[in-house]
Structures are given as structure tokens and as C-alpha cells.
Design an enzyme around this catalytic site. Sequence first.
Site, PDB file in Angstrom:
ATOM      1  N   TYR A 108     -38.057  18.193 -25.168  1.00 23.74           N
ATOM      2  CA  TYR A 108     -37.897  19.630 -25.320  1.00 23.74           C
ATOM      3  C   TYR A 108     -38.747  20.418 -24.403  1.00 23.74           C
ATOM      4  O   TYR A 108     -39.527  20.023 -23.850  1.00 23.74           O
ATOM      5  CB  TYR A 108     -37.876  19.936 -26.916  1.00 23.74           C
ATOM      6  CG  TYR A 108     -39.458  20.212 -27.269  1.00 23.74           C
ATOM      7  CD1 TYR A 108     -40.137  18.919 -27.688  1.00 23.74           C
ATOM      8  CD2 TYR A 108     -39.997  21.268 -27.090  1.00 23.74           C
ATOM      9  CE1 TYR A 108     -41.255  19.069 -28.073  1.00 23.74           C
ATOM     10  CE2 TYR A 108     -41.400  21.332 -27.665  1.00 23.74           C
ATOM     11  CZ  TYR A 108     -42.142  20.171 -27.810  1.00 23.74           C
ATOM     12  OH  TYR A 108     -43.503  20.054 -28.455  1.00 23.74           O
TER      13      TYR A 108
ATOM     14  N   TRP B 148     -41.439  13.102 -29.014  1.00 27.17           N
ATOM     15  CA  TRP B 148     -41.104  14.161 -30.034  1.00 27.17           C
ATOM     16  C   TRP B 148     -39.629  14.876 -29.403  1.00 27.17           C
ATOM     17  O   TRP B 148     -39.864  15.684 -28.630  1.00 27.17           O
ATOM     18  CB  TRP B 148     -42.156  15.225 -30.392  1.00 27.17           C
ATOM     19  CG  TRP B 148     -41.636  16.071 -31.378  1.00 27.17           C
ATOM     20  CD1 TRP B 148     -40.951  17.318 -31.045  1.00 27.17           C
ATOM     21  CD2 TRP B 148     -41.701  16.047 -32.901  1.00 27.17           C
ATOM     22  NE1 TRP B 148     -40.698  17.998 -32.211  1.00 27.17           N
ATOM     23  CE2 TRP B 148     -40.903  17.114 -33.422  1.00 27.17           C
ATOM     24  CE3 TRP B 148     -42.158  15.259 -33.672  1.00 27.17           C
ATOM     25  CZ2 TRP B 148     -40.724  17.353 -34.963  1.00 27.17           C
ATOM     26  CZ3 TRP B 148     -42.065  15.361 -34.957  1.00 27.17           C
ATOM     27  CH2 TRP B 148     -41.117  16.563 -35.694  1.00 27.17           C
TER      28      TRP B 148
ATOM     29  N   GLU C   8     -51.963  19.279 -38.831  1.00 27.39           N
ATOM     30  CA  GLU C   8     -52.216  20.224 -37.472  1.00 27.39           C
ATOM     31  C   GLU C   8     -52.493  21.522 -38.108  1.00 27.39           C
ATOM     32  O   GLU C   8     -52.075  22.535 -38.493  1.00 27.39           O
ATOM     33  CB  GLU C   8     -50.737  20.415 -36.940  1.00 27.39           C
ATOM     34  CG  GLU C   8     -50.189  18.983 -36.231  1.00 27.39           C
ATOM     35  CD  GLU C   8     -48.980  19.032 -35.408  1.00 27.39           C
ATOM     36  OE1 GLU C   8     -48.866  20.191 -35.099  1.00 27.39           O
ATOM     37  OE2 GLU C   8     -48.170  18.251 -35.704  1.00 27.39           O
TER      38      GLU C   8
ATOM     39  N   GLY D 115     -45.869  20.094 -37.966  1.00 28.49           N
ATOM     40  CA  GLY D 115     -46.415  21.569 -37.388  1.00 28.49           C
ATOM     41  C   GLY D 115     -45.983  22.503 -38.604  1.00 28.49           C
ATOM     42  O   GLY D 115     -46.818  23.702 -38.397  1.00 28.49           O
TER      43      GLY D 115
END
Length: 369
Positions: free
Chosen positions: A263, A349, A142, A101
Amino acid sequence: MASNSKTPAYIFSTLLFLLQLHFSAGQTVVKAAYWIPDNGFLVSSIDSTLFTHLFCAFADLNPSTSQVTISSSNSAQFSTFTQTVQQKNPSVKTLLSIGGGDSEASTFASMATQASTRKSFIDSSIKLARSNNFQGLDLDWEQPNTKEQMTNFGSLLNEWRAAVAAESKSSGKAPLLLSAAVFYSSDYYSLIYPIQAISNSLDWLNVMAYDLYTAAANNSPDKTGPPAALYNPTSKVSGDAGIRAWIQAGVAANKLVLGLPFYGHGWRLVNANNHGIFAPANGAASDGLGYGGIKDFITQNSATAVFNSTIVTDYCYAGTTWIGYDDTQSISTKVTYAKGKGLLGYFAWHVGADKNFALSQTASCAWGA
Ligand SMILES: *[C@@H]1O[C@H](CO)[C@@H](O)[C@H](O)[C@H]1NC(C)=O
């Protein structure tokens, strides 16, 4: 030796060998996680027995040569990654992940425009994977964000698959696995991914069914939201809607791997007493917290934690801080969903954000053996 001199035992062992070859060609399940060096969580700390595949992230794309490289600060950890994680689980497979990202999407877009630069990318990626003992490659571009970029993305995947097959033939090694991390839906703001190339050329897709709601200015700064909702009673922004879109677009369910965020995202509540999902907010509060950090926040602030089974999200609040995240109930519900839908598996992730492998363990148990 004449064929009629073959004993039945010889034929049987040949058949068994062919059967094994056939089996090793496809994955039966993907229980995966990304690992990143940035947060100080050591490769040797990963409990690799909880995973079938681990992604080492990220390798970089050099904008001037279109070659894939590993930065010198990462090279020691990356080159020993496979050996290290296979100490606890000799059958875990590893993939080198390229991009991410934070990398420049325009660098990928420009590499993908020409056959010659695509070839530099492909050849260097295969060489890098082999020389560092990875069993696969993963692309995190991305994000292709024009029609032309989607087409070029498809060309890249097809040429990558052909090169991986050719390299396998000449090296005599099993072909490298190829995967890509993609948007939660096959429809990226009305741009459709190259479905045919994806189906033909990738072993699977990592569907990033998270970051659906964040406090970012272009997302939901003035209302809390479920960052990785599995279902959504108010809109089609949900993991389930995305998975259904991918399947409807023509990607086989068993090529889809559901993304699980270890997260959360935080918001600042307008009113501490109005703390539901979609409550009025004033932008971000400590955005992008890892699961371990969120659990510590709850303990330290005696925060109230809620699991919402309609949406399949967890959230917690203390004072005007509100955090949406996935705890064990969300994770197990999502993994059970993925299995029930006939998906290939799940990925997280990222493994270093877990707390004592609570989520990794929950996910692995929810899928079962
Ligand atoms: C989950 O949250 C939504 C949105 O606030 C609400 O409509 C729904 O009733 C909640 N579900 C449960 C089980 O509390």
C-alpha cells in the site's frame, strides 16, 4: 532390545529422524503475508503457493480478563484459515496475530505489568492457537513506549516461550512459532527494545519498515516522502538504517524479516509542477491506498509513475495528487537486499491489497527457491 543388536539401517534411520527434527526446529526462509478480513478478500482467494507463512490478523486482547479472543464476526474465517490456505499449499504455516495498529496499546501495556495477567494472556493465546489449528502466534503490540513497558514486553516474551515449550512437551506437538511485529528500528525514539528476550524467545521479528513518511500531522504533512524508503540520502529514516540498528543492537540477521507495504501514502501537492520526492505538500490525499487501488488510480488518471533507485521507492502523480508506494522494482530490490543481508525473509502487509498477486509473485521470485 540390547543396543548391540541394532542394525546399521536402524541407526541410519534414527540419525535421519534426528536430522529432520533439527531442521524443523528453525525456519530456513520466511516468505510471508498478513491477511485481514476487513477488505472482503477471501481466505480461499489467497495464492498460498507464493508463501511459506501466513498471518491471520487480528485476535483481540480483552482488557478486563487479559485473555486473547477472536471476535464472533471473525470466528468462522479464522477457525478454518489453516485448512483453507493449506488446500493450495499443504506446507504453508499459519500464525494467529494478536493486536494490531488499531488496538489499544495501553491494554497491552497494562496486561504486561503483572505476572498473573501475562499468564492469562499467554495461556489463552496458546489454547486459542491450538483450538483453531494455527501453528504459531504473532504479537503486534504497537507500541511499548516507556522503559518499563519495554522491560515488561521482555518478560512477556520470555514467559511466553517457556509456556510454549512446556505445552509442546505435554502435547507432543511441534512448539508453536512465536513472532512479533516491531518498529523499523531497535531504537524507538531512544527507547531500546529488550534485545536479549527477543533473541532468546522469538523465532523471528517482523520489522515494519514502512509508514516512515506519511502526511500525518506528526510526520510529514508539508513535504511528500518515500513511505517505505530502503535508503535515505537525507536522514537515517530508512529500512536499511533500521535493519542495521537491529543487527548492531545484537539481534541475529537471520531472526529479522523485512516488512514490505502492499500500500502507499498520498499527499496533496502545493504545485502540480513540483512533483519530486520531498516536494512541498498540503497534507494527505486519499491516504493509505492499497497497491491495487494505486494501479487503478494510475490507469484512470494517466498518472506518471517513477521508480527511484537511490531511495528504492515508487511514486506517481496526477494533477496535485502524489502517492508514494512500492511497485515491483521496489519490492524485488528490497527482497534481494534482505537475502543479501542474510535476513530470514520478508513479510507483506497485506495480501489482499496486492493486484493479481503481482507483488507477492515478484517477492517470491526475487528470493528464489
Ligand atoms: C531519487 O530522489 C532523490 C530525492 O529527490 C534524488 O536526490 C535522487 O537523485 C533520485 N534518484 C534518482 C536515481 O533519480
